[in-house]
Motif scaffolding. Structure first.
Motif, PDB file in Angstrom:
ATOM      1  N   ASP A  82       0.837  -1.187   0.000  1.00 25.66           N
ATOM      2  CA  ASP A  82       0.000   0.000   0.000  1.00 25.66           C
ATOM      3  C   ASP A  82       0.875   1.241   0.000  1.00 25.66           C
ATOM      4  O   ASP A  82       2.061   1.165  -0.267  1.00 25.66           O
ATOM      5  N   ASP A  83       0.280   2.390   0.327  1.00 28.10           N
ATOM      6  CA  ASP A  83       1.005   3.646   0.279  1.00 28.10           C
ATOM      7  C   ASP A  83       1.669   3.965   1.598  1.00 28.10           C
ATOM      8  O   ASP A  83       1.873   5.108   1.942  1.00 28.10           O
ATOM      9  N   HIS A  84       2.037   2.953   2.397  1.00 29.96           N
ATOM     10  CA  HIS A  84       2.707   3.191   3.665  1.00 29.96           C
ATOM     11  C   HIS A  84       4.053   2.481   3.628  1.00 29.96           C
ATOM     12  O   HIS A  84       4.197   1.408   3.095  1.00 29.96           O
ATOM     13  N   GLY A  85       5.038   3.086   4.260  1.00 30.07           N
ATOM     14  CA  GLY A  85       6.360   2.486   4.277  1.00 30.07           C
ATOM     15  C   GLY A  85       7.245   3.119   3.257  1.00 30.07           C
ATOM     16  O   GLY A  85       6.899   4.104   2.624  1.00 30.07           O
ATOM     17  N   HIS A  86       8.408   2.539   3.059  1.00 32.96           N
ATOM     18  CA  HIS A  86       9.426   3.152   2.218  1.00 32.96           C
ATOM     19  C   HIS A  86       9.833   2.217   1.106  1.00 32.96           C
ATOM     20  O   HIS A  86       9.980   1.019   1.292  1.00 32.96           O
ATOM     21  N   SER A  87      10.053   2.776  -0.049  1.00 34.71           N
ATOM     22  CA  SER A  87      10.600   2.016  -1.164  1.00 34.71           C
ATOM     23  C   SER A  87      12.089   2.222  -1.157  1.00 34.71           C
ATOM     24  O   SER A  87      12.569   3.346  -1.111  1.00 34.71           O
ATOM     25  N   HIS A  88      12.862   1.114  -1.200  1.00 31.84           N
ATOM     26  CA  HIS A  88      14.313   1.229  -1.013  1.00 31.84           C
ATOM     27  C   HIS A  88      15.075   1.172  -2.322  1.00 31.84           C
ATOM     28  O   HIS A  88      16.259   0.844  -2.326  1.00 31.84           O
TER      29      HIS A  88
ATOM     30  N   LYS B 189       4.879   9.904  -5.656  1.00 29.08           N
ATOM     31  CA  LYS B 189       6.324   9.650  -5.644  1.00 29.08           C
ATOM     32  C   LYS B 189       6.846   9.332  -7.040  1.00 29.08           C
ATOM     33  O   LYS B 189       7.814   9.946  -7.510  1.00 29.08           O
ATOM     34  N   TRP B 190       6.214   8.360  -7.708  1.00 32.55           N
ATOM     35  CA  TRP B 190       6.734   7.943  -9.012  1.00 32.55           C
ATOM     36  C   TRP B 190       6.475   8.987 -10.089  1.00 32.55           C
ATOM     37  O   TRP B 190       7.284   9.154 -11.005  1.00 32.55           O
ATOM     38  N   ARG B 191       5.367   9.713  -9.982  1.00 35.12           N
ATOM     39  CA  ARG B 191       5.150  10.793 -10.951  1.00 35.12           C
ATOM     40  C   ARG B 191       6.160  11.914 -10.727  1.00 35.12           C
ATOM     41  O   ARG B 191       6.681  12.499 -11.683  1.00 35.12           O
ATOM     42  N   GLY B 192       6.447  12.209  -9.447  1.00 30.03           N
ATOM     43  CA  GLY B 192       7.449  13.233  -9.153  1.00 30.03           C
ATOM     44  C   GLY B 192       8.809  12.871  -9.710  1.00 30.03           C
ATOM     45  O   GLY B 192       9.516  13.715 -10.274  1.00 30.03           O
ATOM     46  N   LYS B 193       9.188  11.600  -9.564  1.00 26.71           N
ATOM     47  CA  LYS B 193      10.482  11.182 -10.110  1.00 26.71           C
ATOM     48  C   LYS B 193      10.486  11.271 -11.640  1.00 26.71           C
ATOM     49  O   LYS B 193      11.483  11.678 -12.256  1.00 26.71           O
ATOM     50  N   ALA B 194       9.360  10.878 -12.264  1.00 28.32           N
ATOM     51  CA  ALA B 194       9.270  10.949 -13.720  1.00 28.32           C
ATOM     52  C   ALA B 194       9.424  12.392 -14.200  1.00 28.32           C
ATOM     53  O   ALA B 194      10.138  12.672 -15.176  1.00 28.32           O
ATOM     54  N   TYR B 195       8.776  13.323 -13.510  1.00 24.37           N
ATOM     55  CA  TYR B 195       8.924  14.733 -13.880  1.00 24.37           C
ATOM     56  C   TYR B 195      10.383  15.177 -13.744  1.00 24.37           C
ATOM     57  O   TYR B 195      10.900  15.923 -14.587  1.00 24.37           O
ATOM     58  N   ALA B 196      11.037  14.743 -12.683  1.00 26.66           N
ATOM     59  CA  ALA B 196      12.436  15.121 -12.475  1.00 26.66           C
ATOM     60  C   ALA B 196      13.316  14.573 -13.590  1.00 26.66           C
ATOM     61  O   ALA B 196      14.234  15.250 -14.064  1.00 26.66           O
TER      62      ALA B 196
ATOM     63  N   ASN C  60       4.464  14.486   2.338  1.00 25.38           N
ATOM     64  CA  ASN C  60       3.456  14.958   3.293  1.00 25.38           C
ATOM     65  C   ASN C  60       2.480  13.837   3.649  1.00 25.38           C
ATOM     66  O   ASN C  60       1.998  13.762   4.786  1.00 25.38           O
ATOM     67  N   LEU C  61       2.205  12.970   2.671  1.00 24.06           N
ATOM     68  CA  LEU C  61       1.291  11.857   2.901  1.00 24.06           C
ATOM     69  C   LEU C  61       1.969  10.706   3.630  1.00 24.06           C
ATOM     70  O   LEU C  61       1.364  10.051   4.480  1.00 24.06           O
ATOM     71  N   ASN C  62       3.217  10.461   3.293  1.00 26.89           N
ATOM     72  CA  ASN C  62       3.944   9.339   3.890  1.00 26.89           C
ATOM     73  C   ASN C  62       5.440   9.600   3.729  1.00 26.89           C
ATOM     74  O   ASN C  62       5.985   9.478   2.632  1.00 26.89           O
ATOM     75  N   TYR C  63       6.099   9.988   4.797  1.00 28.77           N
ATOM     76  CA  TYR C  63       7.511  10.379   4.726  1.00 28.77           C
ATOM     77  C   TYR C  63       8.362   9.238   4.169  1.00 28.77           C
ATOM     78  O   TYR C  63       8.200   8.068   4.538  1.00 28.77           O
ATOM     79  N   ASP C  64       9.305   9.608   3.298  1.00 29.50           N
ATOM     80  CA  ASP C  64      10.148   8.635   2.611  1.00 29.50           C
ATOM     81  C   ASP C  64      11.565   9.199   2.518  1.00 29.50           C
ATOM     82  O   ASP C  64      11.775  10.273   1.947  1.00 29.50           O
TER      83      ASP C  64
ATOM     84  N   ILE D 217      12.787   9.991  -1.043  1.00 32.79           N
ATOM     85  CA  ILE D 217      12.278  11.257  -1.581  1.00 32.79           C
ATOM     86  C   ILE D 217      13.061  12.427  -1.001  1.00 32.79           C
ATOM     87  O   ILE D 217      13.368  13.407  -1.706  1.00 32.79           O
ATOM     88  N   LYS D 218      13.403  12.341   0.268  1.00 33.20           N
ATOM     89  CA  LYS D 218      14.180  13.411   0.899  1.00 33.20           C
ATOM     90  C   LYS D 218      15.490  13.644   0.149  1.00 33.20           C
ATOM     91  O   LYS D 218      15.904  14.795  -0.067  1.00 33.20           O
ATOM     92  N   GLU D 219      16.144  12.552  -0.268  1.00 36.94           N
ATOM     93  CA  GLU D 219      17.396  12.673  -1.022  1.00 36.94           C
ATOM     94  C   GLU D 219      17.147  13.292  -2.397  1.00 36.94           C
ATOM     95  O   GLU D 219      17.907  14.139  -2.853  1.00 36.94           O
ATOM     96  N   TRP D 220      16.079  12.888  -3.063  1.00 38.63           N
ATOM     97  CA  TRP D 220      15.771  13.453  -4.379  1.00 38.63           C
ATOM     98  C   TRP D 220      15.513  14.955  -4.275  1.00 38.63           C
ATOM     99  O   TRP D 220      15.929  15.727  -5.149  1.00 38.63           O
ATOM    100  N   LEU D 221      14.819  15.359  -3.222  1.00 34.54           N
ATOM    101  CA  LEU D 221      14.475  16.773  -3.074  1.00 34.54           C
ATOM    102  C   LEU D 221      15.701  17.659  -2.865  1.00 34.54           C
ATOM    103  O   LEU D 221      15.643  18.867  -3.123  1.00 34.54           O
ATOM    104  N   LYS D 222      16.808  17.095  -2.433  1.00 34.79           N
ATOM    105  CA  LYS D 222      18.035  17.883  -2.280  1.00 34.79           C
ATOM    106  C   LYS D 222      18.505  18.409  -3.637  1.00 34.79           C
ATOM    107  O   LYS D 222      19.209  19.417  -3.708  1.00 34.79           O
ATOM    108  N   VAL D 223      18.122  17.732  -4.693  1.00 39.32           N
ATOM    109  CA  VAL D 223      18.442  18.174  -6.056  1.00 39.32           C
ATOM    110  C   VAL D 223      17.259  18.897  -6.678  1.00 39.32           C
ATOM    111  O   VAL D 223      17.395  19.965  -7.272  1.00 39.32           O
ATOM    112  N   VAL D 224      16.081  18.315  -6.523  1.00 42.25           N
ATOM    113  CA  VAL D 224      14.897  18.826  -7.220  1.00 42.25           C
ATOM    114  C   VAL D 224      14.485  20.207  -6.712  1.00 42.25           C
ATOM    115  O   VAL D 224      14.163  21.101  -7.510  1.00 42.25           O
ATOM    116  N   LYS D 225      14.476  20.397  -5.398  1.00 41.04           N
ATOM    117  CA  LYS D 225      13.992  21.666  -4.841  1.00 41.04           C
ATOM    118  C   LYS D 225      14.812  22.866  -5.314  1.00 41.04           C
ATOM    119  O   LYS D 225      14.237  23.853  -5.800  1.00 41.04           O
ATOM    120  N   PRO D 226      16.171  22.846  -5.212  1.00 42.56           N
ATOM    121  CA  PRO D 226      16.918  24.013  -5.716  1.00 42.56           C
ATOM    122  C   PRO D 226      16.785  24.199  -7.222  1.00 42.56           C
ATOM    123  O   PRO D 226      16.786  25.325  -7.716  1.00 42.56           O
TER     124      PRO D 226
END
Length: 329
Positions: A93-99, A232-239, A256-260, A263-272
């Motif tokens: 489901d949409d809970h937990g982390h994808s490694h 998550k996967w749509r965000g990565k596809a956009y990136a 915001n829905l389920n901390y991962d 995703i935190k690592e991806w955002l270090k690049v995507v956000k700036p």
């Protein structure tokens, strides 16, 4: 402009030099100095002829040759290293982390054609973005999406669950095309399950098909607007496509829905990168608006001068309202 006045002295009445008209005439002359091309407007042919009749010279019209092609976008062209190590520890489901760990490196950029009003302005190059796994856009025909409005029979629902389980096994085993095929079979039996579309989107990303993944994530979100996996996967596809603003929005929504942590690592690049693109887009629009305002002001002044030329006086046709003109009674 080099204008030589006639040797004779003009005998002007004291009330001919209206202060407001003199001010307007000065403003018009300043406009001509700042933008000599204004004198090339057909409406101002009378004024151009008048300057020449006094011995003045008019600058040649500026070259209209097309500007040289702009340099390639400064996003760089990195190399995407296929170091995807999806270890298959995602939850159903949409809970937990994808490694999964995608160690891709590359520069993505989105280019926009320069506006025609920017011809006279220096074109600012697009910013250089931080490296992220870049993937060429895919244009495959859309995959079957089933009928989400149809209620599956118990038999079809059971078969769909079996195909889904087999698809996850294939995905975790690295057989991504087989996983896509099995998820598709599951969807054809039962198209009401958001997570199946989300998992197929993940498999499509492994096959470097970001556009198809975006489509499947959208299907998942229509069925479940709170699907963290779909965001998550749509965000990565956009990136991967260099759509930094969209990627930043989706990845933040997923967290915001389920901390991962991934995703935190991806955002270090995507956000700036998203901030750079937004700032660049804003500056570009501000320059375009400023150029449009300048163009409209030049057209307004030229039209005002042309309208004033409709009334001639005793001094060789100078427009009424200019210094030295007389209004006809």
């Amino acid at each position: 402009y080099a204008v030589v006045a006639p040797q004779s002295t003009w005998d002007l009445p004291s009330d001919a030099m209206d202060a407001q008209k003199i001010k307007e005439f000065k403003e018009f002359i300043e406009l001509c100095k700042a933008q000599p091309a204004v004198l090339g407007l057909p409406q101002l042919a009378f004024f151009k002829d008048y300057i020449v009749s006094l011995g003045g010279t008019i600058p040649s019209a500026p070259s209209t040759a097309a500007p040289p092609p702009s340099a390639a976008n400064a996003g760089g062209h990195g190399h995407s290293h296929d170091g995807s190590c999806d270890h298959g520890h995602s939850h159903d489901d949409d809970h937990g982390h994808s490694h999964g760990h995608d160690h891709g490196h590359g520069h993505s950029h989105s280019s926009e054609p320069a506006s025609a009003t920017d011809e006279a302005e220096e074109i600012e190059p697009e910013p250089q973005y931080e490296a992220f796994e870049s993937v060429a856009p895919d244009n495959d025909p859309p995959l079957p999406a089933g009928n989400a409005d149809a209620t599956p029979s118990d038999e079809d629902a059971g078969a769909a669950q079996e195909f889904f389980s087999q698809g996850r096994e294939a995905l975790n085993g690295g057989d991504f095309q087989k996983a896509v095929d099995l998820f598709t079979q599951s969807i054809e039996k039962d198209a009401t399950q958001s997570r199946v579309f989300a998992f197929r989107a993940r498999a499509l990303l492994q096959l470097k098909k970001p556009n198809a993944a975006i489509t499947d994530a959208a299907h998942a979100l229509r069925l479940n607007p709170d699907s963290a996996l779909a965001f998550k996967w749509r965000g990565k596809a956009y990136a991967q496509l260099g759509k930094w603003v969209e990627a930043n929005k989706d990845l933040n929504q997923s967290n915001n829905l389920n901390y991962d942590d991934e995703i935190k690592e991806w955002l270090k690049v995507v956000k700036p990168n998203a901030q750079k693109l937004q700032d660049y887009t804003r500056r570009k629009e501000e320059k375009r608006q400023a150029q449009l305002r300048k163009q409209r002001e030049a057209e307004r002044r030229a039209a005002s001068a042309a309208a004033a030329s409709s009334s001639n006086d005793d001094f060789g046709g100078m427009p009424s309202g200019f210094p030295g003109s007389r209004r006809r009674g």
